[in-house]
Design a protein around this motif. Structure first.
Motif, PDB file in Angstrom:
ATOM      1  N   ASP A  19      33.969  29.455  46.314  1.00 16.66           N
ATOM      2  CA  ASP A  19      34.725  30.151  47.233  1.00 16.66           C
ATOM      3  C   ASP A  19      35.099  31.593  47.028  1.00 16.66           C
ATOM      4  O   ASP A  19      35.261  31.982  45.752  1.00 16.66           O
ATOM      5  N   GLY A  20      35.235  32.370  47.909  1.00 15.36           N
ATOM      6  CA  GLY A  20      35.751  33.756  47.723  1.00 15.36           C
ATOM      7  C   GLY A  20      36.147  34.418  49.025  1.00 15.36           C
ATOM      8  O   GLY A  20      35.858  33.924  50.173  1.00 15.36           O
ATOM      9  N   ARG A  21      36.640  35.623  48.585  1.00 10.72           N
ATOM     10  CA  ARG A  21      37.145  36.503  49.854  1.00 10.72           C
ATOM     11  C   ARG A  21      36.118  37.509  50.476  1.00 10.72           C
ATOM     12  O   ARG A  21      36.211  37.584  51.552  1.00 10.72           O
ATOM     13  N   ASP A  70      41.209  42.177  46.806  1.00 12.50           N
ATOM     14  CA  ASP A  70      40.461  40.951  46.402  1.00 12.50           C
ATOM     15  C   ASP A  70      38.980  41.080  46.596  1.00 12.50           C
ATOM     16  O   ASP A  70      38.279  40.375  45.649  1.00 12.50           O
ATOM     17  N   GLU A  74      36.144  40.786  43.523  1.00 12.32           N
ATOM     18  CA  GLU A  74      35.083  39.880  43.622  1.00 12.32           C
ATOM     19  C   GLU A  74      33.562  40.671  43.419  1.00 12.32           C
ATOM     20  O   GLU A  74      32.689  40.312  42.782  1.00 12.32           O
TER      21      GLU A  74
END
Lengths: 104, 193
Positions: A19-21, A70, A74
């Motif tokens: 998961d990530g933004r 964010d 990442e």
């Protein structure tokens, strides 16, 4: 394969596929240093090849282009891990060739 | 730090932890620690595991040797924060400042074991040129460096080629000698967990 050579791969898999933004394609492009558009492309390229040349302005320009902190966090992590991973895999492959040659 | 989230974007529990660290060390929490505590499921937790294994896990290299490799890779990348942090930690691990200073000043003339010198030479080439050849590895094996030692050195190199880039991208604050010594004591007593 032994345990140690796979440890970096576990990190790469996490930052790319977990998961990530930032989207997974954006993270993959940063990891591969193939981000297509400026100003992010310039920042990612510097992370991979000239990290000491990164400035406040590089980060500010990417923020101004609409990315959140964010997402930048990442994508910079992906670029750093990607470059380190390419170097690591190159060296592991060179070692494997040297060992095969020794046995031949 | 160039991203505000890396200065202030922490959970309540992490802020309490930082306050305790600051109280115990009487110093600000190092930016390297802040980075691995930010959204640790994304990067910090898997990276701490890799770094702990590379730097403190079972290896034919001593802790001092591996800290020296970290400092030397950081020097090749010109990463000021990591040069200071890991030179200080290597000095603490070896109890030998002259040995670390000699390697950081001139690898070829430093009074160290030939296997370590050959390994540092290979790490320097990999870090500077981003690739090495089978002949480079052949030379290491011929010098008596084992396959396991080469793999262990490459794990250290991976960890610091990643960390050096993040230190420079995010703009880690570079403390003075006392700050580095305090950090080195922590890394030698607690590791990278």
């Amino acid at each position: 394969m032994e345990k140690k050579p796979t440890a970096p791969q576990a990190l790469a898999t996490r930052v790319l596929e977990g998961d990530g933004r930032a989207s997974r394609p954006e993270r993959r492009a940063a990891f591969d240093n193939t981000t297509p558009t400026e100003p992010l492309r310039g920042l990612i390229s510097k992370v991979a090849n000239h990290p000491t040349r990164i400035t406040e302005d590089d980060i500010a320009a990417v923020k101004a282009s609409g990315l959140s902190e964010d997402q930048i966090f990442e994508l910079v992590v992906c670029a750093a891990v990607g470059q380190a991973m390419r170097q690591y895999q190159n060296a592991i492959a060179a070692l494997a060739v040297a060992i095969r040659g020794e046995r031949a | 730090m160039r991203l505000k989230i890396l200065d202030s974007g922490y959970t309540f529990g992490t802020k309490v932890l930082f306050a305790l660290i600051q109280l115990a060390s009487r110093r600000p929490v190092p930016d390297a620690a802040k980075l691995v505590f930010y959204r640790p499921d994304f990067y910090g937790d898997p990276m701490k595991k890799i770094t702990q294994e590379a730097m403190r896990g079972p290896s034919q290299w001593s802790v001092g040797d591996r800290e020296l490799m970290a400092a030397f890779v950081s020097k090749t990348n010109e990463c000021e924060f990591c040069i200071g942090a890991h030179s200080a930690t290597a000095i603490g691990a070896y109890h030998d400042e002259a040995r670390v200073a000699a390697v950081m000043s001139n690898l070829e003339t430093a009074p160290i074991e030939e296997q370590l010198r050959a390994t540092l030479r290979m790490l320097q080439k990999l870090t500077r040129e981003h690739s090495v050849e089978a002949a480079d590895m052949r030379a290491l094996l011929d010098a008596g460096v084992t396959r396991g030692q080469i793999e262990d050195a490459l794990a250290v190199c991976f960890a610091f080629n990643t960390t050096n880039r993040l230190a420079d991208a995010f703009g880690f604050f570079v403390p003075g000698p006392e700050g580095f010594e305090s950090g080195a004591k922590h890394l030698l007593s607690r590791g990278y967990k």
